[in-house]
Design a protein around this motif. Structure first.
Motif, PDB file in Angstrom:
ATOM      1  N   SER A 266       0.845  -1.193   0.000  1.00  0.00           N
ATOM      2  CA  SER A 266       0.000   0.000   0.000  1.00  0.00           C
ATOM      3  C   SER A 266       0.880   1.243   0.000  1.00  0.00           C
ATOM      4  CB  SER A 266      -0.912   0.007   1.230  1.00  0.00           C
ATOM      5  OG  SER A 266      -1.801  -1.083   1.194  1.00  0.00           O
ATOM      6  N   THR A 267       0.436   2.268  -0.696  1.00  0.00           N
ATOM      7  CA  THR A 267       1.205   3.503  -0.837  1.00  0.00           C
ATOM      8  C   THR A 267       0.352   4.684  -0.378  1.00  0.00           C
ATOM      9  OG1 THR A 267       2.419   2.596  -2.711  1.00  0.00           O
ATOM     10  CG2 THR A 267       2.446   4.984  -2.467  1.00  0.00           C
ATOM     11  N   VAL A 268       0.966   5.634   0.293  1.00  0.00           N
ATOM     12  CA  VAL A 268       0.242   6.815   0.759  1.00  0.00           C
ATOM     13  C   VAL A 268      -0.187   7.652  -0.444  1.00  0.00           C
ATOM     14  CG1 VAL A 268       0.385   8.924   2.119  1.00  0.00           C
ATOM     15  CG2 VAL A 268       1.520   6.837   2.920  1.00  0.00           C
ATOM     16  N   GLN A 269      -1.482   7.962  -0.533  1.00  0.00           N
ATOM     17  CA  GLN A 269      -2.024   8.757  -1.622  1.00  0.00           C
ATOM     18  C   GLN A 269      -2.469  10.118  -1.096  1.00  0.00           C
ATOM     19  OE1 GLN A 269      -1.864   7.648  -4.659  1.00  0.00           O
ATOM     20  NE2 GLN A 269      -1.438   5.473  -4.275  1.00  0.00           N
ATOM     21  N   ASN A 270      -2.573  11.091  -2.009  1.00  0.00           N
ATOM     22  CA  ASN A 270      -3.005  12.421  -1.587  1.00  0.00           C
ATOM     23  C   ASN A 270      -4.510  12.451  -1.350  1.00  0.00           C
ATOM     24  OD1 ASN A 270      -4.457  13.181  -4.075  1.00  0.00           O
ATOM     25  ND2 ASN A 270      -2.441  13.142  -5.025  1.00  0.00           N
ATOM     26  N   HIS A 271      -4.995  13.535  -0.790  1.00  0.00           N
ATOM     27  CA  HIS A 271      -6.407  13.642  -0.421  1.00  0.00           C
ATOM     28  C   HIS A 271      -7.309  13.591  -1.645  1.00  0.00           C
ATOM     29  CE1 HIS A 271     -10.165  15.685   0.803  1.00  0.00           C
ATOM     30  NE2 HIS A 271      -9.948  15.078   1.971  1.00  0.00           N
ATOM     31  N   SER A 272      -6.888  14.202  -2.747  1.00  0.00           N
ATOM     32  CA  SER A 272      -7.714  14.208  -3.961  1.00  0.00           C
ATOM     33  C   SER A 272      -7.933  12.790  -4.488  1.00  0.00           C
ATOM     34  CB  SER A 272      -7.060  15.068  -5.044  1.00  0.00           C
ATOM     35  OG  SER A 272      -6.998  16.413  -4.637  1.00  0.00           O
ATOM     36  N   THR A 273      -6.881  11.992  -4.470  1.00  0.00           N
ATOM     37  CA  THR A 273      -7.007  10.607  -4.928  1.00  0.00           C
ATOM     38  C   THR A 273      -7.924   9.813  -4.012  1.00  0.00           C
ATOM     39  OG1 THR A 273      -4.814  10.593  -5.946  1.00  0.00           O
ATOM     40  CG2 THR A 273      -5.755   8.466  -5.369  1.00  0.00           C
ATOM     41  N   LEU A 274      -7.756   9.973  -2.701  1.00  0.00           N
ATOM     42  CA  LEU A 274      -8.627   9.263  -1.756  1.00  0.00           C
ATOM     43  C   LEU A 274     -10.079   9.669  -1.925  1.00  0.00           C
ATOM     44  CD1 LEU A 274      -6.398   9.403   1.464  1.00  0.00           C
ATOM     45  CD2 LEU A 274      -6.712   7.493  -0.117  1.00  0.00           C
ATOM     46  N   LEU A 275     -10.310  10.962  -2.170  1.00  0.00           N
ATOM     47  CA  LEU A 275     -11.681  11.429  -2.400  1.00  0.00           C
ATOM     48  C   LEU A 275     -12.236  10.837  -3.689  1.00  0.00           C
ATOM     49  CD1 LEU A 275     -14.063  13.216  -1.585  1.00  0.00           C
ATOM     50  CD2 LEU A 275     -12.976  15.118  -2.800  1.00  0.00           C
ATOM     51  N   GLY A 276     -11.398  10.794  -4.739  1.00  0.00           N
ATOM     52  CA  GLY A 276     -11.834  10.202  -6.002  1.00  0.00           C
ATOM     53  C   GLY A 276     -12.214   8.745  -5.844  1.00  0.00           C
TER      54      GLY A 276
END
Length: 338
Positions: A266-276
């Motif tokens: 698992s890789t840390v993603q930014n907030h925009s990606t998590l929201l998407g």
């Protein structure tokens, strides 16, 4: 070809739905076994660090069972229908689609269904990046299996996905990006991932009978059976669903700055990606269901209307059969006199 078998076996809508229902239940239960293998393998020491090997084993087992089980299907099949060797042209297929109103409405429903299928395409990314726990990936596949067995019990797809979004938003979007979701949030995700499959399978079963109705509709209007042409059109829309839903998923990820990673990390993603990812999993299906309501409103075959249609078709067939028998008898009489 197998899709047309139920159309040819019986004109009874209830019987056809039962045939498709049994097939769907069996397919989903057996189809869940490879996913279960991957889900449980992720907890074993060897596969936990070599998850790609678990997928390989599941793929090999799936291939073996597919080959073995499908051999039984055709050994007991026998052609009972008269058919023409003429291959319909592309223009004829388009003309059928545009002149067969019920079929056109089903086609539009499937186009809008693309938006719902986006959640399926992003399931892998949702487990690895939003839930931040790779072990949820296999479990998500497993919990979706009961949907076919209970299809029709829960048909409120919009409500279910709405509750899914409301109950998991805080636990997914407001947690630290480098931490997995809480056990409670994980359980809620698994439960709703199972529940939202019920209306999907209900749609699949209902659509099969509606496809059969469109074939009856054409025969009622023109006297021609077009199972092959209709199924080709619906098969084409199925390919569109898979292609476009995958395209939409990947476009959302690309435009939100998704960071690629290996299959078992698992890789840390930014907030925009998590929201998407969250929107594709919960909100996109709501939009798809709402859009599908529009063409369904204009689907013009009712239960009583279909029964009347079948009655007239059967009467016409009997009349044509009697006419043909009379013509054959007259021909034999002429030959005997000659």
């Amino acid at each position: 070809p197998m899709g047309a078998l139920a159309f040819s076996m019986t004109p009874n809508g209830t019987e056809r739905t039962k045939l498709y229902g049994i097939a769907s239940i069996g397919r989903m239960i057996i189809g869940a076994l490879p996913a279960a293998l991957v889900a449980f393998a992720a907890w074993l020491p060897y596969f936990n660090s070599n998850l790609d090997k678990a997928y390989l084993v599941a793929a090999v087992l799936s291939a073996v069972f597919i080959i073995v089980l499908t051999r039984f299907t055709f050994s007991n099949c026998q052609e009972r229908m008269e058919h023409s060797e003429d291959t319909p042209s592309l223009n004829e297929c388009i003309h059928l689609l545009l002149t067969n109103r019920p079929l056109l409405m089903l086609f539009l429903c499937n186009i809008f269904f693309v938006i719902i299928k986006v959640s399926e395409q992003c399931s892998f990314y949702f487990a690895y990046d939003s839930l931040f726990n790779a072990k949820y990936n296999g479990l998500l596949d497993v919990v979706k299996a009961p949907g076919s067995a209970l299809a029709g019990v829960l048909v409120m797809g919009i409500v279910l996905n709405g509750l899914f979004a409301l109950l998991t938003y805080n636990g997914i979007m407001n947690k630290p990006a480098d931490k997995p979701v809480s056990t409670l949030t994980g359980i809620i995700v698994l439960v709703f991932s199972m529940l939202v499959t019920f209306p999907l399978e209900f749609k699949n079963l209902m659509q099969k009978e509606m496809e059969a109705e469109t074939v009856d509709y054409v025969e009622w209007k023109s006297g021609r059976r077009v199972e092959g042409t209709m199924l080709s059109i619906m098969s084409f829309t199925g390919k569109l669903e898979g292609t476009l839903s995958s395209f939409i998923c990947l476009q959302v990820l690309a435009r939100t700055g998704y960071v690629e990673h290996t299959s078992d990390v698992s890789t840390v993603q930014n907030h925009s990606t998590l929201l998407g990812l969250f929107l594709m999993t919960t909100v996109f299906p709501i939009i798809g269901y709402l859009l599908m309501l529009v063409p369904m409103h204009f689907y013009n075959i009712t239960g009583d209307g279909h029964r009347k249609m079948i009655k007239e078709i059967m009467e016409r067939r009997e009349a044509e059969k009697a006419k043909k028998e009379q013509k054959n008898a007259e021909s034999e009489t002429v030959e005997q006199k000659a």
